[in-house]
Design a protein around this motif. Structure first.
Motif, PDB file in Angstrom:
ATOM      1  N   ILE A 168      36.466  40.242  18.590  1.00  0.00           N
ATOM      2  CA  ILE A 168      37.532  40.894  17.831  1.00  0.00           C
ATOM      3  C   ILE A 168      38.166  41.985  18.685  1.00  0.00           C
ATOM      4  O   ILE A 168      39.392  42.124  18.720  1.00  0.00           O
ATOM      5  N   SER A 169      37.366  42.729  19.413  1.00  0.00           N
ATOM      6  CA  SER A 169      37.877  43.786  20.278  1.00  0.00           C
ATOM      7  C   SER A 169      38.826  43.228  21.344  1.00  0.00           C
ATOM      8  O   SER A 169      39.888  43.800  21.601  1.00  0.00           O
ATOM      9  N   GLU A 170      38.457  42.118  21.957  1.00  0.00           N
ATOM     10  CA  GLU A 170      39.319  41.501  22.968  1.00  0.00           C
ATOM     11  C   GLU A 170      40.625  41.004  22.350  1.00  0.00           C
ATOM     12  O   GLU A 170      41.701  41.151  22.947  1.00  0.00           O
ATOM     13  N   LEU A 171      40.547  40.456  21.151  1.00  0.00           N
ATOM     14  CA  LEU A 171      41.754  39.995  20.466  1.00  0.00           C
ATOM     15  C   LEU A 171      42.653  41.179  20.127  1.00  0.00           C
ATOM     16  O   LEU A 171      43.867  41.113  20.310  1.00  0.00           O
ATOM     17  N   LYS A 172      42.065  42.272  19.637  1.00  0.00           N
ATOM     18  CA  LYS A 172      42.849  43.466  19.340  1.00  0.00           C
ATOM     19  C   LYS A 172      43.590  43.946  20.588  1.00  0.00           C
ATOM     20  O   LYS A 172      44.773  44.260  20.524  1.00  0.00           O
ATOM     21  N   GLN A 173      42.895  43.978  21.717  1.00  0.00           N
ATOM     22  CA  GLN A 173      43.513  44.431  22.959  1.00  0.00           C
ATOM     23  C   GLN A 173      44.686  43.516  23.339  1.00  0.00           C
ATOM     24  O   GLN A 173      45.758  43.991  23.716  1.00  0.00           O
ATOM     25  N   MET A 174      44.493  42.211  23.211  1.00  0.00           N
ATOM     26  CA  MET A 174      45.545  41.249  23.537  1.00  0.00           C
ATOM     27  C   MET A 174      46.767  41.467  22.637  1.00  0.00           C
ATOM     28  O   MET A 174      47.905  41.494  23.108  1.00  0.00           O
ATOM     29  N   LEU A 175      46.537  41.666  21.342  1.00  0.00           N
ATOM     30  CA  LEU A 175      47.637  41.874  20.402  1.00  0.00           C
ATOM     31  C   LEU A 175      48.337  43.207  20.645  1.00  0.00           C
ATOM     32  O   LEU A 175      49.562  43.301  20.511  1.00  0.00           O
ATOM     33  N   GLU A 176      47.578  44.240  21.004  1.00  0.00           N
ATOM     34  CA  GLU A 176      48.178  45.537  21.313  1.00  0.00           C
ATOM     35  C   GLU A 176      49.111  45.418  22.516  1.00  0.00           C
ATOM     36  O   GLU A 176      50.217  45.959  22.509  1.00  0.00           O
ATOM     37  N   GLU A 177      48.676  44.682  23.545  1.00  0.00           N
ATOM     38  CA  GLU A 177      49.488  44.518  24.751  1.00  0.00           C
ATOM     39  C   GLU A 177      50.725  43.659  24.484  1.00  0.00           C
ATOM     40  O   GLU A 177      51.821  43.971  24.961  1.00  0.00           O
ATOM     41  N   ASN A 178      50.574  42.578  23.716  1.00  0.00           N
ATOM     42  CA  ASN A 178      51.677  41.640  23.504  1.00  0.00           C
ATOM     43  C   ASN A 178      52.676  42.080  22.434  1.00  0.00           C
ATOM     44  O   ASN A 178      53.846  41.686  22.500  1.00  0.00           O
ATOM     45  N   TYR A 179      52.223  42.846  21.446  1.00  0.00           N
ATOM     46  CA  TYR A 179      53.091  43.187  20.316  1.00  0.00           C
ATOM     47  C   TYR A 179      53.254  44.688  20.103  1.00  0.00           C
ATOM     48  O   TYR A 179      53.912  45.097  19.144  1.00  0.00           O
ATOM     49  N   GLY A 180      52.649  45.505  20.941  1.00  0.00           N
ATOM     50  CA  GLY A 180      52.778  46.944  20.797  1.00  0.00           C
ATOM     51  C   GLY A 180      52.110  47.493  19.547  1.00  0.00           C
ATOM     52  O   GLY A 180      52.512  48.527  19.037  1.00  0.00           O
ATOM     53  N   LEU A 181      51.099  46.785  19.060  1.00  0.00           N
ATOM     54  CA  LEU A 181      50.385  47.223  17.859  1.00  0.00           C
ATOM     55  C   LEU A 181      49.374  48.307  18.192  1.00  0.00           C
ATOM     56  O   LEU A 181      48.901  48.392  19.319  1.00  0.00           O
ATOM     57  N   LYS A 182      49.038  49.098  17.200  1.00  0.00           N
ATOM     58  CA  LYS A 182      47.952  50.077  17.320  1.00  0.00           C
ATOM     59  C   LYS A 182      46.891  49.651  16.318  1.00  0.00           C
ATOM     60  O   LYS A 182      47.087  49.770  15.113  1.00  0.00           O
ATOM     61  N   LEU A 183      45.776  49.121  16.826  1.00  0.00           N
ATOM     62  CA  LEU A 183      44.778  48.494  15.956  1.00  0.00           C
ATOM     63  C   LEU A 183      43.440  49.219  15.917  1.00  0.00           C
ATOM     64  O   LEU A 183      42.480  48.689  15.376  1.00  0.00           O
ATOM     65  N   ASP A 184      43.367  50.438  16.434  1.00  0.00           N
ATOM     66  CA  ASP A 184      42.077  51.130  16.479  1.00  0.00           C
ATOM     67  C   ASP A 184      41.531  51.474  15.097  1.00  0.00           C
ATOM     68  O   ASP A 184      40.319  51.532  14.906  1.00  0.00           O
ATOM     69  N   SER A 185      42.387  51.684  14.102  1.00  0.00           N
ATOM     70  CA  SER A 185      41.900  52.014  12.758  1.00  0.00           C
ATOM     71  C   SER A 185      42.057  50.852  11.775  1.00  0.00           C
ATOM     72  O   SER A 185      41.878  51.019  10.572  1.00  0.00           O
ATOM     73  N   VAL A 186      42.372  49.669  12.294  1.00  0.00           N
ATOM     74  CA  VAL A 186      42.615  48.502  11.460  1.00  0.00           C
ATOM     75  C   VAL A 186      41.324  47.722  11.242  1.00  0.00           C
ATOM     76  O   VAL A 186      40.543  47.525  12.173  1.00  0.00           O
ATOM     77  N   MET A 187      41.104  47.287  10.010  1.00  0.00           N
ATOM     78  CA  MET A 187      39.935  46.459   9.701  1.00  0.00           C
ATOM     79  C   MET A 187      40.239  45.010  10.062  1.00  0.00           C
ATOM     80  O   MET A 187      41.366  44.551   9.909  1.00  0.00           O
ATOM     81  N   ALA A 188      39.215  44.320  10.517  1.00  0.00           N
ATOM     82  CA  ALA A 188      39.352  42.897  10.825  1.00  0.00           C
ATOM     83  C   ALA A 188      38.431  42.110   9.906  1.00  0.00           C
ATOM     84  O   ALA A 188      37.340  42.562   9.559  1.00  0.00           O
ATOM     85  N   ALA A 189      38.886  40.935   9.526  1.00  0.00           N
ATOM     86  CA  ALA A 189      38.067  40.026   8.724  1.00  0.00           C
ATOM     87  C   ALA A 189      38.104  38.656   9.387  1.00  0.00           C
ATOM     88  O   ALA A 189      39.140  38.233   9.904  1.00  0.00           O
ATOM     89  N   VAL A 190      36.962  38.007   9.396  1.00  0.00           N
ATOM     90  CA  VAL A 190      36.867  36.641   9.910  1.00  0.00           C
ATOM     91  C   VAL A 190      36.435  35.768   8.738  1.00  0.00           C
ATOM     92  O   VAL A 190      35.391  36.017   8.128  1.00  0.00           O
ATOM     93  N   ASN A 191      37.255  34.783   8.431  1.00  0.00           N
ATOM     94  CA  ASN A 191      36.977  33.882   7.309  1.00  0.00           C
ATOM     95  C   ASN A 191      36.694  34.662   6.016  1.00  0.00           C
ATOM     96  O   ASN A 191      35.739  34.394   5.306  1.00  0.00           O
ATOM     97  N   GLU A 192      37.532  35.670   5.772  1.00  0.00           N
ATOM     98  CA  GLU A 192      37.513  36.479   4.558  1.00  0.00           C
ATOM     99  C   GLU A 192      36.291  37.380   4.416  1.00  0.00           C
ATOM    100  O   GLU A 192      35.979  37.847   3.320  1.00  0.00           O
TER     101      GLU A 192
END
Length: 76
Positions: free
Chosen positions: A28-52
């Motif tokens: 999840i951390s690697e995906l967050k980093q990829m999305l931050e780089e590609n879309y300019g997102l800030k995801l450090d305080s965002v919750m992640a869910a996998v399969n709900e």
């Protein structure tokens, strides 16, 4: 392939409700980093869910998993 879903302001920033990408084997951390780089997102305080189910940053994504990013909710 994996479905990556975005909620609230993240959806607006990405410009789509979801993306389909092969991110199996990444954490999840690697995906967050990829999305931050590609879309300019800030995801450090965002919750992640996998399969709900809420997931930690070190969880490894499997083929076919659906990942959701949910920003913190505020209100009064």
């Amino acid at each position: 392939m994996n479905k990556i879903m975005f909620f609230a302001h993240l959806r607006d920033r990405v410009g789509e409700e979801s993306l389909t990408k092969d991110v199996s084997g990444k954490t999840i951390s690697e995906l967050k980093q990829m999305l931050e780089e590609n879309y300019g997102l800030k995801l450090d305080s965002v919750m992640a869910a996998v399969n709900e189910e809420f997931a930690s940053d070190d969880e490894v994504i499997q083929a076919g998993d659906t990942i959701a990013f949910i920003p913190p909710v505020s209100g009064g």
